[in-house]
Design a protein around this motif. Structure first.
Motif, mmCIF file in Angstrom:
data_model
loop_
_atom_site.group_PDB
_atom_site.id
_atom_site.type_symbol
_atom_site.label_atom_id
_atom_site.label_comp_id
_atom_site.label_asym_id
_atom_site.label_seq_id
_atom_site.Cartn_x
_atom_site.Cartn_y
_atom_site.Cartn_z
ATOM 1 N N GLY A 53 0.789 -1.200 -0.008
ATOM 2 C CA GLY A 53 -0.003 -0.023 -0.007
ATOM 3 C C GLY A 53 0.756 1.186 0.017
ATOM 4 N N ARG A 80 0.134 -3.053 -7.749
ATOM 5 C CA ARG A 80 0.794 -2.919 -6.642
ATOM 6 C C ARG A 80 2.337 -3.490 -6.640
ATOM 7 N NH1 ARG A 80 -2.646 -0.584 -1.580
ATOM 8 N NH2 ARG A 80 -4.256 0.533 -2.820
ATOM 9 N N GLN A 236 -8.380 -2.039 -4.338
ATOM 10 C CA GLN A 236 -7.229 -1.593 -4.084
ATOM 11 C C GLN A 236 -6.058 -1.734 -5.044
ATOM 12 O OE1 GLN A 236 -5.968 -2.952 0.038
ATOM 13 N NE2 GLN A 236 -8.246 -2.160 0.772
ATOM 14 N N THR A 240 -4.160 3.391 -5.797
ATOM 15 C CA THR A 240 -3.325 3.208 -4.939
ATOM 16 C C THR A 240 -3.364 4.601 -3.991
ATOM 17 O OG1 THR A 240 -1.602 4.234 -6.553
ATOM 18 C CG2 THR A 240 -1.738 1.942 -6.079
#
Length: 247
Positions: A53, A80, A236, A240
């Motif tokens: 994250g 991610r 997610q 971001t």
């Protein structure tokens, strides 16, 4: 533009610098930097980071800037993980790989020199310990989900360092205290000292050493704030960090 007072007085951001370049000085960049600093990184170190994250990604960026030989990012969101690789990290998709075994292989059989839990009490997944924690939460027991932290403590090498920027707010059981004690691990955590880091991080941004804008996935008008929050929570992988701008 002025940012909050530091221990040396107010810090002025030059007017010609775009707001987006310094926006994350307010929280997540200092948090990621402090997380890496708490690892006391030395040349040749391997650092493992749980969670890609915003805080985890800035911790990865910071650890590499501090001289880590390799940083290993652990998550399951493809985009991610792509961002982590773009920063220079190696990656583990925990949904496809046994994390502990992969870390041992990537660290020469001894485990990472330092580990960063950038996940905190809202860990996801269907590991047995995490499922039990979720059940306890449903019945009203103030049990944090500590799967990432447990995994990090077990993976860290003997004499290693453990940095916890991930937030915990309740109680944590099934804590591998024996592993922590027997391996002589050092553990550092706490709320980020944002003002301490504002000036040095601003200087790194102005010099071009740090670029934070890679974190921004979406720019929305202020009135679209509810949409931004909804997607940041529920999508997610692609969302971001959202920047809201008044019209």
């Amino acid at each position: 533009m002025r940012v909050p007072f530091s221990d040396v007085g107010p810090i002025v951001v030059p007017n010609e610098i775009e707001d987006e370049k310094v926006l994350f000085l307010s929280d997540i960049l200092p948090t990621g930097w402090m997380a890496a600093e708490n690892c006391e990184i030395e040349p040749g170190d391997t650092i493992a980071v749980w969670g890609c994250g915003p805080v985890g990604l800035f911790a990865i960026q910071s650890a590499l800037l501090m001289g880590a030989e390799q940083v290993i990012a652990i998550d399951h969101h493809p985009h991610r993980l792509d961002l982590a690789r773009s920063l220079g990290a190696k990656t583990i998709d925990y949904s496809q790989t046994h994390v502990g075994e992969a870390l041992m292989e990537m660290s020469g059989g001894i485990g990472p020199d330092a580990v960063i839990d950038a996940v905190g009490m809202e860990a996801h997944g269907f590991a047995p310990d995490n499922v039990v924690d979720v059940i306890k939460q449903k019945v009203g027991v103030a049990a944090d989900r500590g799967h990432a932290l447990r995994q990090a403590l077990v993976a860290c090498r003997k004499g290693g360092r453990v940095s916890i920027p991930g937030v915990y707010g309740g109680f944590l059981d099934k804590f591998p205290l024996g592993a922590m004690m027997q391996k002589g691990l050092q553990l550092r955590t706490g709320q980020t000292h944002v003002q301490k880091y504002t000036k040095p991080l601003l200087e790194k941004i102005l010099s071009g050493e740090i670029d934070t804008t890679f974190m921004i996935s979406h720019r929305l008008p202020l009135e679209a704030g509810p949409e931004g929050y909804k997607n940041f929570h529920s999508n997610q992988n692609e969302w971001t960090k959202v920047v809201l701008k008044p019209q």
